[in-house]
Design a protein around this motif. Structure first.
Motif, PDB file in Angstrom:
ATOM      1  N   LEU A 129      40.895  29.432  32.687  1.00  0.00           N
ATOM      2  CA  LEU A 129      41.763  30.123  31.730  1.00  0.00           C
ATOM      3  C   LEU A 129      42.688  31.103  32.438  1.00  0.00           C
ATOM      4  O   LEU A 129      43.860  31.248  32.082  1.00  0.00           O
ATOM      5  CB  LEU A 129      40.907  30.859  30.692  1.00  0.00           C
ATOM      6  CG  LEU A 129      40.121  29.940  29.751  1.00  0.00           C
ATOM      7  CD1 LEU A 129      39.120  30.740  28.924  1.00  0.00           C
ATOM      8  CD2 LEU A 129      41.058  29.168  28.827  1.00  0.00           C
ATOM      9  N   LEU A 130      42.155  31.755  33.467  1.00  0.00           N
ATOM     10  CA  LEU A 130      42.998  32.668  34.239  1.00  0.00           C
ATOM     11  C   LEU A 130      44.115  31.897  34.941  1.00  0.00           C
ATOM     12  O   LEU A 130      45.283  32.305  34.928  1.00  0.00           O
ATOM     13  CB  LEU A 130      42.159  33.428  35.270  1.00  0.00           C
ATOM     14  CG  LEU A 130      41.247  34.534  34.732  1.00  0.00           C
ATOM     15  CD1 LEU A 130      40.257  34.983  35.803  1.00  0.00           C
ATOM     16  CD2 LEU A 130      42.072  35.725  34.237  1.00  0.00           C
ATOM     17  N   THR A 136      43.571  48.462  37.531  1.00  0.00           N
ATOM     18  CA  THR A 136      43.116  48.202  36.158  1.00  0.00           C
ATOM     19  C   THR A 136      41.800  47.423  36.228  1.00  0.00           C
ATOM     20  O   THR A 136      41.584  46.621  37.151  1.00  0.00           O
ATOM     21  CB  THR A 136      44.133  47.379  35.348  1.00  0.00           C
ATOM     22  OG1 THR A 136      44.181  46.062  35.869  1.00  0.00           O
ATOM     23  CG2 THR A 136      45.511  48.021  35.371  1.00  0.00           C
ATOM     24  N   SER A 137      40.952  47.658  35.260  1.00  0.00           N
ATOM     25  CA  SER A 137      39.648  46.990  35.321  1.00  0.00           C
ATOM     26  C   SER A 137      39.837  45.475  35.200  1.00  0.00           C
ATOM     27  O   SER A 137      39.083  44.702  35.780  1.00  0.00           O
ATOM     28  CB  SER A 137      38.702  47.536  34.255  1.00  0.00           C
ATOM     29  OG  SER A 137      38.969  47.004  33.002  1.00  0.00           O
ATOM     30  N   GLU A 157      40.169  39.129  39.661  1.00  0.00           N
ATOM     31  CA  GLU A 157      39.962  38.806  41.083  1.00  0.00           C
ATOM     32  C   GLU A 157      38.609  38.125  41.287  1.00  0.00           C
ATOM     33  O   GLU A 157      38.473  37.222  42.092  1.00  0.00           O
ATOM     34  CB  GLU A 157      40.062  40.080  41.927  1.00  0.00           C
ATOM     35  CG  GLU A 157      41.490  40.554  42.099  1.00  0.00           C
ATOM     36  CD  GLU A 157      41.618  41.908  42.776  1.00  0.00           C
ATOM     37  OE1 GLU A 157      42.768  42.304  43.043  1.00  0.00           O
ATOM     38  OE2 GLU A 157      40.591  42.585  43.022  1.00  0.00           O
ATOM     39  N   ARG A 158      37.619  38.590  40.539  1.00  0.00           N
ATOM     40  CA  ARG A 158      36.296  37.958  40.708  1.00  0.00           C
ATOM     41  C   ARG A 158      36.328  36.500  40.259  1.00  0.00           C
ATOM     42  O   ARG A 158      35.922  35.605  40.988  1.00  0.00           O
ATOM     43  CB  ARG A 158      35.230  38.712  39.912  1.00  0.00           C
ATOM     44  CG  ARG A 158      33.931  37.924  39.829  1.00  0.00           C
ATOM     45  CD  ARG A 158      32.712  38.761  39.788  1.00  0.00           C
ATOM     46  NE  ARG A 158      32.623  39.647  40.919  1.00  0.00           N
ATOM     47  CZ  ARG A 158      31.844  40.719  40.942  1.00  0.00           C
ATOM     48  NH1 ARG A 158      31.104  41.019  39.911  1.00  0.00           N
ATOM     49  NH2 ARG A 158      31.808  41.494  42.015  1.00  0.00           N
ATOM     50  N   TYR A 177      34.194  30.416  41.825  1.00  0.00           N
ATOM     51  CA  TYR A 177      34.064  30.037  40.417  1.00  0.00           C
ATOM     52  C   TYR A 177      34.963  28.859  40.044  1.00  0.00           C
ATOM     53  O   TYR A 177      35.162  28.592  38.862  1.00  0.00           O
ATOM     54  CB  TYR A 177      34.358  31.246  39.522  1.00  0.00           C
ATOM     55  CG  TYR A 177      33.255  32.276  39.562  1.00  0.00           C
ATOM     56  CD1 TYR A 177      32.102  32.122  38.806  1.00  0.00           C
ATOM     57  CD2 TYR A 177      33.349  33.391  40.389  1.00  0.00           C
ATOM     58  CE1 TYR A 177      31.071  33.055  38.858  1.00  0.00           C
ATOM     59  CE2 TYR A 177      32.332  34.334  40.452  1.00  0.00           C
ATOM     60  CZ  TYR A 177      31.189  34.157  39.679  1.00  0.00           C
ATOM     61  OH  TYR A 177      30.177  35.079  39.736  1.00  0.00           O
ATOM     62  N   SER A 178      35.500  28.170  41.015  1.00  0.00           N
ATOM     63  CA  SER A 178      36.311  27.007  40.654  1.00  0.00           C
ATOM     64  C   SER A 178      35.386  25.907  40.131  1.00  0.00           C
ATOM     65  O   SER A 178      34.218  25.822  40.535  1.00  0.00           O
ATOM     66  CB  SER A 178      37.096  26.508  41.873  1.00  0.00           C
ATOM     67  OG  SER A 178      36.214  25.832  42.754  1.00  0.00           O
ATOM     68  N   PRO A 179      35.880  25.088  39.225  1.00  0.00           N
ATOM     69  CA  PRO A 179      35.027  24.015  38.673  1.00  0.00           C
ATOM     70  C   PRO A 179      34.424  23.137  39.757  1.00  0.00           C
ATOM     71  O   PRO A 179      33.283  22.696  39.650  1.00  0.00           O
ATOM     72  CB  PRO A 179      35.990  23.232  37.782  1.00  0.00           C
ATOM     73  CG  PRO A 179      37.009  24.231  37.373  1.00  0.00           C
ATOM     74  CD  PRO A 179      37.193  25.132  38.554  1.00  0.00           C
TER      75      PRO A 179
END
Ligand code: SF4
Length: 938
Positions: free
Chosen positions: A241-242, A318-319, A325-326, A332-334
């Protein structure tokens, strides 16, 4: 001519119908109990009831057999033989209560924490927690610590609500529904009805669960994920989504802490804290102004992404930048997660695209104007129709807290919390983040003959709130709220007995339990738990000197208690499903309910809640005793339900308050309140006006209303905490900052797991054992037909499932030369069992599983020692250690989530081999429990 004899083809089988609330699972549906000659003959659903609207399930209808179970206890019992021997004598209630009072008053007058008071599937925690507080012991909890605290804590520390009892999908408008780790038990009728609505509207249901039973079987898509990897899968969805920039920027900017500025000062005492002004209010970066502004103020244009330098040289970010970034990282790529999760990358990408399409292209617009907390008027209520629900499959892992938080991040990024089509709160939620109740029991707060200054359970928000001494030693027997499990909001019941037996952190004198089968299916490590219950000191005294137990049935636990206080069945007593605990509220409005005695007990039993109040008076607990020494609630629990006030006008029941019974929420005591409930079908429900049904965390009218009702202390917005400053405070403490010292042995663990941004890590047991030696995951599910362990002694429900099997994937079994019906040895690092296998296809190949709590100990529950439940049924519990292996330093942590202390039942790793012993009996078999006095094996 003689008349033809006629046959009445529809004789009326009952002469009276009474409405009450079911207790055959935790859904608390409204039921109609049909009686003939004072006997229960039939139970069906109450069609007017907000929870089930007339639906009855197999469990609910089988309540008759629960009520007339041969296993019901019938008189107080006092142990006369050794623990476990089943030798008791029947005693009168007066004697039983005198003994209990004597034992408890000794503790209270010397050191109240030496009472450990723990309850199981107790639906009266508003009373039991308050009683513990009045007694003065911090050692109280119910079964949430081994059930679902990861879900509750993750939600309450992120968005002020949670799955399960605290919220529900917007069944009416959802178009895409993700269901994580939900078996058929938790959320029964309401979920079934909801899924029916989704099916009828053609909404898509995706179930993520290693096992394809129940809800997974009727889902449009089933993802047989590897246990404990859900957080990784959800992280990959966020990654997609990002990458596609499919996030709800407006929702994030307005209603979450995504734009709040986080201080970046590596090694500094303020590193990772939120940048605040002098008044303590969070600041954001206003892109238009090129500087900071107070968060959540009118006319601010906060940046969601970016790093900035303040005029004083400090660096801030910003949070949401940190979160992005995480999850944008390659980890976390598929493709990176596919093998671990057992989910092909293309499936993950497709589901992410489907989520984005539904959320952003199929918005729901309701013609409902509402006003947000800044006074902005919205002409319509607009929602993104994606909702989610999760339960045990997420929570019962040592990574469950962060996994559940990751799911919430996904929900919030899509802008789907409490919007049309999204996941909705049920009042009294949302609450402040975290709820503003701290656990009592700090140093100096536990004193002889003195109540605690607050409830034993609550929510810590910084290391200062922990219940530890100056050296960091836990102050609670279960080590909840210590460095072992700082956010243990539901306590850690699974650790009580074994800690108490070891005197770690101290001995207890009285263990008092209610409805908790701790010597059997509720214990990890059953043999050692039994050993703990029966072990003695050299002087012959039991290490846990006195055990009081209350239950309605002759469960396995009864044999290990010294004093048994027999409870009624749920059809024989008053109960209160209260706003002070976990009410039956619907998303559309608050609701609570009662139970009332639809039949009188035919045995010498008393309702536990009334007994507790009686004990409270005998002990002279201030809130249960009037100044003249008489009982404050002489009428027992119903008296308390009506007359108790937690704050002026706020009592256990919210409905029918005030002299005329017309006040709701807050109002004077109404002596006729219970009659009003009975007349209303044993529930009360108030539908909120449409303008208060959505966006309640930031809905001006709702926040005002909820403050009046006592749900919130102030009408302030509840800003979702994607980035958790609370967790960061613990991490800073582990780095040596702040007033509270973290003991050396805990530092690395706290620093690792108190990450303010959710992350995935492998469940502990899989990391600590040899993966080649123990290659399979082993989990349990609850069947649709049973919920409590008491279900598998119910004469009707036993006919559906009378024993359990180990289910194994056919392909994997073939590799191990295991055939359908073979007996197999299942071995973990902790123990071994022999069980019979059934081969199936609808499950993750690396997983074996079984129905939970079907296996019974021989002779328990008034079942025949030859019953299939004990001969062929089994528990996985014997394979599960309550402690993790030592990792250096000699200290062993509990087998729990490191943040919340939730029992990690589903981390179990095993190997499965065909057994050399093909005899038709499960192993281990424990000694047959002797029938209790007055009972014989059925
Ligand atoms: S879903 Fe649960 S509460 Fe409802 S009828 Fe069935 S057993 Fe009873």
């Amino acid at each position: 001519m003689t008349a033809e004899p006629t046959i009445n083809l529809s004789p009326k089988g009952w002469d009276e119908v009474k409405t009450t609330t079911c207790y055959m699972c935790a859904c608390r549906c409204g039921i109609r109990v049909h009686l003939k000659d004072g006997k229960v003959v039939y139970i069906d659903g109450n069609k007017d009831h907000p929870v089930n609207k007339g639906i009855i399930c197999g469990k609910g209808a089988s309540g008759i057999k629960q009520h007339y179970s041969p296993a019901r206890l019938s008189k107080p019992l006092l142990r006369v033989g050794e623990r476990g021997a089943g030798e008791f004598k029947e005693i009168e209630w007066d004697e039983a209560l005198e003994i209990a009072t004597h034992w408890l008053s000794q503790v209270r007058s010397t050191d109240p924490k030496k009472l450990a008071f723990f309850t199981g599937r107790d639906q009266s925690q508003g009373l039991t927690g308050w009683w513990a507080s009045q007694f003065g012991t911090p050692n109280y909890a119910a079964h949430g610590g081994f059930c679902s605290v990861n879900m509750a804590a993750a939600g309450l520390y992120t968005y002020g609500g949670a799955f399960w009892e605290f919220g529900e999908p917007d069944w009416k408008h959802t178009k895409y529904f993700l269901l994580f780790g939900v078996a058929e038990d938790h959320g029964s009728n309401p979920i079934k009805a909801g899924l029916g609505k989704l099916k009828a509207r053609g909404a898509k249901i995706v179930s993520i669960n290693p096992v394809k039973t129940g809800y997974s079987a009727i889902a449009d898509e089933w993802i047989g994920i590897a246990p404990g990897t859900d957080g990784l899968f959800v992280g990959a969805l966020i990654h997609c989504l990002l990458a596609a920039q499919k996030i709800d920027g407006e929702y994030l900017s307005r209603y979450t802490n995504a734009p709040w500025l986080v201080i970046e000062n590596k090694g500094g005492a303020d590193d990772g804290l939120i940048l605040r002004n002098g008044a303590g209010t969070a600041l954001v970066w206003d892109a238009s102004a090129g500087g900071t502004k107070v968060a959540g103020t009118f006319g601010t244009n906060p940046s969601l992404l970016g790093r900035f330098v303040l005029p004083d040289g400090r660096k801030v970010v910003t949070s949401f930048t940190l979160i992005a970034e995480r999850f944008a990282g390659e980890d976390y790529s598929p493709e990176a997660v596919a093998e671990k999760c057992g989910v092909p990358a293309e499936t993950t990408r497709r589901i992410a695209a489907e989520l984005a399409h539904t959320a952003f292209n199929e918005t729901v617009e309701l013609d409902i104007p509402w006003t947000d907390y800044l006074g902005r008027r919205h002409d319509k209520t607009i929602g993104r129709p994606v909702s989610m629900h999760a339960m045990r499959g997420i929570s019962a892992h040592s990574n469950g807290f962060h996994t559940c938080r990751t799911i919430h991040i996904l929900q919030i990024m899509l802008g789907t919390i409490d919007v049309p089509g999204g996941s909705r709160y049920k009042p009294p939620f949302p609450k402040a983040i975290p709820p503003n109740v701290k656990p009592a029991g700090k140093l100096g707060q536990v004193k002889p003959n003195t109540p605690l200054p607050g409830p034993p359970l609550g929510f810590v928000s910084s290391p200062e709130d922990l219940l530890v001494d100056e050296q960091g030693v836990p102050l609670r027997i279960d080590k909840a709220y210590s460095w072992d499990a700082p956010l243990a909001a539901h306590g850690m019941m699974h650790m009580v007995i074994n800690n108490a037996a070891k005197g770690d952190p101290y001995d207890v004198d009285v263990l008092f339990m209610y409805m908790a089968n701790m010597s059997w299916n509720s214990a990890m490590n059953v043999p050692d738990t039994i050993k703990a219950l029966t072990s003695k000191r050299p002087n012959g005294e039991y290490v846990i000197p006195k055990i009081i137990y209350s239950d309605a049935y002759a469960s396995e636990m009864v044999h290990y208690a010294d004093l048994i206080l027999p409870d009624t069945t749920y059809l024989e007593r008053w109960d209160c499903i209260s706003m002070l605990d976990r009410p039956i509220s619907e998303a559309d409005g608050p609701a609570d309910a009662i139970r009332h005695p639809v039949v009188e007990p035919d045995r010498d039993v008393r309702p536990f809640q009334t007994v507790l109040l009686d004990l409270g008076h005998r002990l002279g607990l201030p809130a249960m005793t009037k100044p003249d020494g008489t009982a404050r609630y002489p009428g027992g629990y119903p008296d308390y339900i009506v007359n108790h006030e937690r704050a002026p006008g706020l009592g256990p029941l919210a409905g029918f308050r005030g002299k005329d019974g017309k006040a709701a929420g807050r109002g004077p005591v109404n002596p006729d309140q219970l009659n009003a409930y009975v007349a209303n079908g044993s529930y009360w429900f108030q539908e909120l006006s449409d303008n208060m049904k959505y966006y309640r965390h930031v809905n001006w009218d709702y926040l005002d209303w909820a403050t009046f009702f006592g749900f919130l202390p102030r009408p302030e917005p509840i800003i979702h905490q994607l980035y958790s400053e609370t967790l960061q405070k613990f991490r800073l403490a582990a780095q040596g900052h702040g007033k509270v010292n973290v003991p050396e042995q805990h530092k690395a663990r706290i620093e690792t797991y108190f990450d303010p941004i959710p992350f995935w890590y492998a469940p502990f047991e899989g990391e600590l054992v040899n993966g080649k030696e123990f290659p399979m995951h082993a989990i349990t599910q609850r069947p649709m037909a049973m919920y409590h362990s008491w279900g598998s002694q119910n004469a009707w429900l036993r006919q559906i499932i009378g024993r359990n099997w180990l289910y194994m994937h056919r392909a994997r079994a073939a590799k191990f030369s295991i055939s359908d019906g073979d007996w197999v040895d299942v071995t973990s690092h902790h123990g071994a069992i022999k069980v019979q296998v059934k081969l199936v296809e609808g499950q993750n190949e690396d997983t074996v599983w079984t129905w939970n709590a079907i296996g019974k100990r021989k002779g328990s529950w008034a079942l025949s020692p030859d019953s299939p439940e004990s001969q062929k049924g089994f528990l996985l519990n014997h394979l599960i250690s309550d402690l993790l292996p030592e990792k250096g330093g000699g200290y062993r942590y509990s087998n729990s989530d490191p943040v919340t202390g939730q029992a990690a039942w589903f981390d179990l790793k095993v190997r499965v081999t065909k057994s050399a012993d093909q005899t038709e009996q499960s192993v281990p078999q424990f000694d047959t429990l002797k029938p209790l006095r007055g009972k014989k094996h059925a």
